[in-house]
Design a protein around this motif. Structure first.
Motif, PDB file in Angstrom:
ATOM      1  N   VAL A  19       0.847  -1.201   0.000  1.00 37.69           N
ATOM      2  CA  VAL A  19       0.000   0.000   0.000  1.00 37.69           C
ATOM      3  C   VAL A  19       0.880   1.247   0.000  1.00 37.69           C
ATOM      4  CG1 VAL A  19      -1.518   1.376   1.494  1.00 37.69           C
ATOM      5  CG2 VAL A  19      -2.020  -1.028   1.090  1.00 37.69           C
ATOM      6  N   ARG A  20       1.926   1.213   0.834  1.00 36.93           N
ATOM      7  CA  ARG A  20       2.800   2.389   0.942  1.00 36.93           C
ATOM      8  C   ARG A  20       3.487   2.668  -0.386  1.00 36.93           C
ATOM      9  NH1 ARG A  20       5.552   1.110   5.796  1.00 36.93           N
ATOM     10  NH2 ARG A  20       7.154   0.251   4.459  1.00 36.93           N
ATOM     11  N   THR A  21       3.986   1.612  -1.030  1.00 36.82           N
ATOM     12  CA  THR A  21       4.691   1.783  -2.299  1.00 36.82           C
ATOM     13  C   THR A  21       3.733   2.227  -3.395  1.00 36.82           C
ATOM     14  OG1 THR A  21       6.074  -0.045  -1.603  1.00 36.82           O
ATOM     15  CG2 THR A  21       6.262   0.624  -3.896  1.00 36.82           C
ATOM     16  N   LYS A  22       2.620   1.508  -3.524  1.00 37.82           N
ATOM     17  CA  LYS A  22       1.691   1.794  -4.625  1.00 37.82           C
ATOM     18  C   LYS A  22       1.109   3.194  -4.525  1.00 37.82           C
ATOM     19  CE  LYS A  22      -0.321  -1.538  -6.581  1.00 37.82           C
ATOM     20  NZ  LYS A  22      -0.355  -1.833  -7.978  1.00 37.82           N
ATOM     21  N   LEU A  23       0.835   3.651  -3.305  1.00 33.56           N
ATOM     22  CA  LEU A  23       0.194   4.962  -3.144  1.00 33.56           C
ATOM     23  C   LEU A  23       1.205   6.070  -2.865  1.00 33.56           C
ATOM     24  CD1 LEU A  23      -2.915   3.873  -1.070  1.00 33.56           C
ATOM     25  CD2 LEU A  23      -2.778   4.303  -3.513  1.00 33.56           C
ATOM     26  N   GLY A  24       2.481   5.719  -2.766  1.00 35.94           N
ATOM     27  CA  GLY A  24       3.501   6.743  -2.538  1.00 35.94           C
ATOM     28  C   GLY A  24       3.338   7.454  -1.209  1.00 35.94           C
ATOM     29  N   GLY A  53      -3.193   9.276   5.022  1.00 37.23           N
ATOM     30  CA  GLY A  53      -2.405   8.882   6.188  1.00 37.23           C
ATOM     31  C   GLY A  53      -2.410   7.370   6.278  1.00 37.23           C
ATOM     32  N   LEU A  54      -1.336   6.808   6.793  1.00 36.59           N
ATOM     33  CA  LEU A  54      -1.256   5.359   6.983  1.00 36.59           C
ATOM     34  C   LEU A  54      -0.657   5.115   8.356  1.00 36.59           C
ATOM     35  CD1 LEU A  54      -1.085   2.319   6.117  1.00 36.59           C
ATOM     36  CD2 LEU A  54       1.121   2.873   5.083  1.00 36.59           C
ATOM     37  N   VAL A  55      -1.400   4.456   9.221  1.00 41.84           N
ATOM     38  CA  VAL A  55      -0.821   4.086  10.513  1.00 41.84           C
ATOM     39  C   VAL A  55      -0.688   2.572  10.565  1.00 41.84           C
ATOM     40  CG1 VAL A  55      -3.034   4.101  11.812  1.00 41.84           C
ATOM     41  CG2 VAL A  55      -0.870   4.471  13.014  1.00 41.84           C
ATOM     42  N   ILE A  56       0.509   2.126  10.963  1.00 42.85           N
ATOM     43  CA  ILE A  56       0.789   0.693  11.110  1.00 42.85           C
ATOM     44  C   ILE A  56       0.999   0.455  12.599  1.00 42.85           C
ATOM     45  CG2 ILE A  56       2.280  -1.214  10.364  1.00 42.85           C
ATOM     46  CD1 ILE A  56       3.193   0.580   8.042  1.00 42.85           C
ATOM     47  N   ASN A  57       0.479  -0.662  13.103  1.00 40.85           N
ATOM     48  CA  ASN A  57       0.515  -0.884  14.556  1.00 40.85           C
ATOM     49  C   ASN A  57       1.921  -0.866  15.127  1.00 40.85           C
ATOM     50  OD1 ASN A  57      -2.238  -1.055  14.541  1.00 40.85           O
ATOM     51  ND2 ASN A  57      -2.300  -3.289  14.672  1.00 40.85           N
ATOM     52  N   GLY A  58       2.922  -1.245  14.328  1.00 42.29           N
ATOM     53  CA  GLY A  58       4.299  -1.242  14.812  1.00 42.29           C
ATOM     54  C   GLY A  58       4.651  -2.535  15.538  1.00 42.29           C
ATOM     55  N   VAL A 227      -4.838  -6.075  -2.209  1.00 43.52           N
ATOM     56  CA  VAL A 227      -5.465  -5.064  -1.340  1.00 43.52           C
ATOM     57  C   VAL A 227      -4.975  -3.667  -1.742  1.00 43.52           C
ATOM     58  CG1 VAL A 227      -5.609  -4.189   1.039  1.00 43.52           C
ATOM     59  CG2 VAL A 227      -5.811  -6.653   0.593  1.00 43.52           C
ATOM     60  N   ALA A 228      -3.677  -3.547  -1.996  1.00 44.42           N
ATOM     61  CA  ALA A 228      -3.126  -2.246  -2.403  1.00 44.42           C
ATOM     62  C   ALA A 228      -3.764  -1.773  -3.711  1.00 44.42           C
ATOM     63  CB  ALA A 228      -1.605  -2.347  -2.547  1.00 44.42           C
ATOM     64  N   ASP A 229      -3.949  -2.697  -4.649  1.00 48.70           N
ATOM     65  CA  ASP A 229      -4.601  -2.368  -5.925  1.00 48.70           C
ATOM     66  C   ASP A 229      -6.001  -1.824  -5.717  1.00 48.70           C
ATOM     67  OD1 ASP A 229      -2.883  -2.887  -7.947  1.00 48.70           O
ATOM     68  OD2 ASP A 229      -3.491  -4.994  -8.212  1.00 48.70           O
ATOM     69  N   VAL A 230      -6.761  -2.527  -4.885  1.00 51.70           N
ATOM     70  CA  VAL A 230      -8.157  -2.119  -4.663  1.00 51.70           C
ATOM     71  C   VAL A 230      -8.194  -0.757  -3.960  1.00 51.70           C
ATOM     72  CG1 VAL A 230     -10.284  -2.670  -3.410  1.00 51.70           C
ATOM     73  CG2 VAL A 230      -9.084  -4.472  -4.675  1.00 51.70           C
ATOM     74  N   VAL A 231      -7.369  -0.568  -2.944  1.00 51.12           N
ATOM     75  CA  VAL A 231      -7.367   0.719  -2.240  1.00 51.12           C
ATOM     76  C   VAL A 231      -7.029   1.839  -3.222  1.00 51.12           C
ATOM     77  CG1 VAL A 231      -6.207   2.107  -0.471  1.00 51.12           C
ATOM     78  CG2 VAL A 231      -6.865  -0.248   0.043  1.00 51.12           C
ATOM     79  N   ALA A 232      -6.021   1.615  -4.073  1.00 50.38           N
ATOM     80  CA  ALA A 232      -5.631   2.650  -5.049  1.00 50.38           C
ATOM     81  C   ALA A 232      -6.796   2.972  -5.983  1.00 50.38           C
ATOM     82  CB  ALA A 232      -4.412   2.183  -5.842  1.00 50.38           C
ATOM     83  N   LYS A 233      -7.479   1.943  -6.465  1.00 52.60           N
ATOM     84  CA  LYS A 233      -8.595   2.178  -7.400  1.00 52.60           C
ATOM     85  C   LYS A 233      -9.807   2.802  -6.713  1.00 52.60           C
ATOM     86  CE  LYS A 233      -7.410  -1.420 -10.708  1.00 52.60           C
ATOM     87  NZ  LYS A 233      -7.403  -2.889 -10.759  1.00 52.60           N
ATOM     88  N   LEU A 234      -9.950   2.554  -5.414  1.00 47.12           N
ATOM     89  CA  LEU A 234     -11.096   3.094  -4.662  1.00 47.12           C
ATOM     90  C   LEU A 234     -10.927   4.564  -4.301  1.00 47.12           C
ATOM     91  CD1 LEU A 234     -12.276   0.764  -1.738  1.00 47.12           C
ATOM     92  CD2 LEU A 234     -13.707   1.809  -3.492  1.00 47.12           C
TER      93      LEU A 234
END
Ligand code: SAH
Length: 242
Positions: A19-24, A53-58, A227-234
């Protein structure tokens, strides 16, 4: 809405990398909290795209593992919402699916109706419904097949396995995607008055003969890409509807 601000909440680094890579979404902020592990990334808005914004639990300090399941998801959602002020919160990631309800590895579900807990059994009138949760999801004006996805019921519990008592609840709820964070994220979003959505890709089938963990490991990279593809298209649709 031109000023849409979309916050993605994800559990594992291996789910979030695509997701991070695809959406920059490349800018990493200072830690959100001095003692807590969530990691926050963002991408500023442009004239045609929303702020992301993207938060990852860490990493869970005691185990050295990715922090997963509901408690870390609550911390991430609350801290990131306070700094990012999203107009929409999206719980994105992976999930178990059900062949008996038409699911397959690699499918991506956009949450329909409500997200619920499938393992919070409190057999007292009133508290039973509290346990299940059933938090509303935002209405999204999209034909899911246009973005490579399907509508589905997403339900949440704190275990990777699926004992009979949980399977019975999931059959009642019509679970298409069984995972470990969405209802917790939705519960926080609901209390803060921020619309919520889940996007979950299937890494494993709960009703397949092979064990969940082995399926999960084998399919994680592929499903995370989906998932990254779908988020980008959405995103264009989500910016309109939030
Ligand atoms: N062995 C893995 C554990 C991952 S737990 C590891 O490397 O750490 C599974 C994660 O993916 C959770 O965050 C959950 O939301 C999601 N998930 C995928 N398949 C699942 C399933 N069948 N049941 C519950 N959660 C699942």
């Amino acid at each position: 809405m031109p000023n849409a601000r979309i916050l993605l909440v994800m559990a594992m680094e291996r789910e979030a990398a695509a997701v991070r890579t695809k959406l920059g979404i490349s800018h990493q902020s200072v830690p959100l909290h001095r003692a807590l592990p969530p990691r926050f990334f963002s991408r500023p808005p442009t004239t045609t795209t929303p702020a992301l914004g993207l938060v990852i639990n860490g990493i869970d300090e005691r185990s050295g593992l990715d922090a997963i399941a509901t408690q870390p998801a609550v911390i991430s959602t609350l801290l990131a919402t306070e700094v990012f002020r999203p107009t929409l919160v999206v719980s994105a990631g992976t999930a178990g699916g059900f062949a008996e309800r038409g699911g397959a590895v690699g499918d991506v579900f956009i949450s329909a109706d409500v997200v619920s807990y499938h393992d919070r059994r409190i057999g007292i009138p009133g508290w039973d419904a509290y346990g299940i949760g059933s938090y509303p999801v935002a209405e999204v004006d999209v034909n899911p097949s246009d973005v490579g996805a399907r509508w589905g019921r997403v339900t949440t519990g704190n275990s990777l396995d699926a004992p009979p008592v949980d399977l019975a609840t999931m059959a009642e709820l019509g679970t298409d995607a069984k995972e470990m964070e969405a209802a917790a994220v939705a519960g926080v979003a609901a209390q803060l008055g921020v619309p919520f959505l889940a996007v979950k890709g299937i890494t494993d089938l709960v009703d397949a003969p092979e064990g969940t963990a082995a399926q999960f490991e084998r399919n994680l990279a592929h499903t995370a890409d989906r998932v990254a593809d779908v988020v980008a298209k959405l995103l264009p649709t989500l910016s309109q509807s939030s």
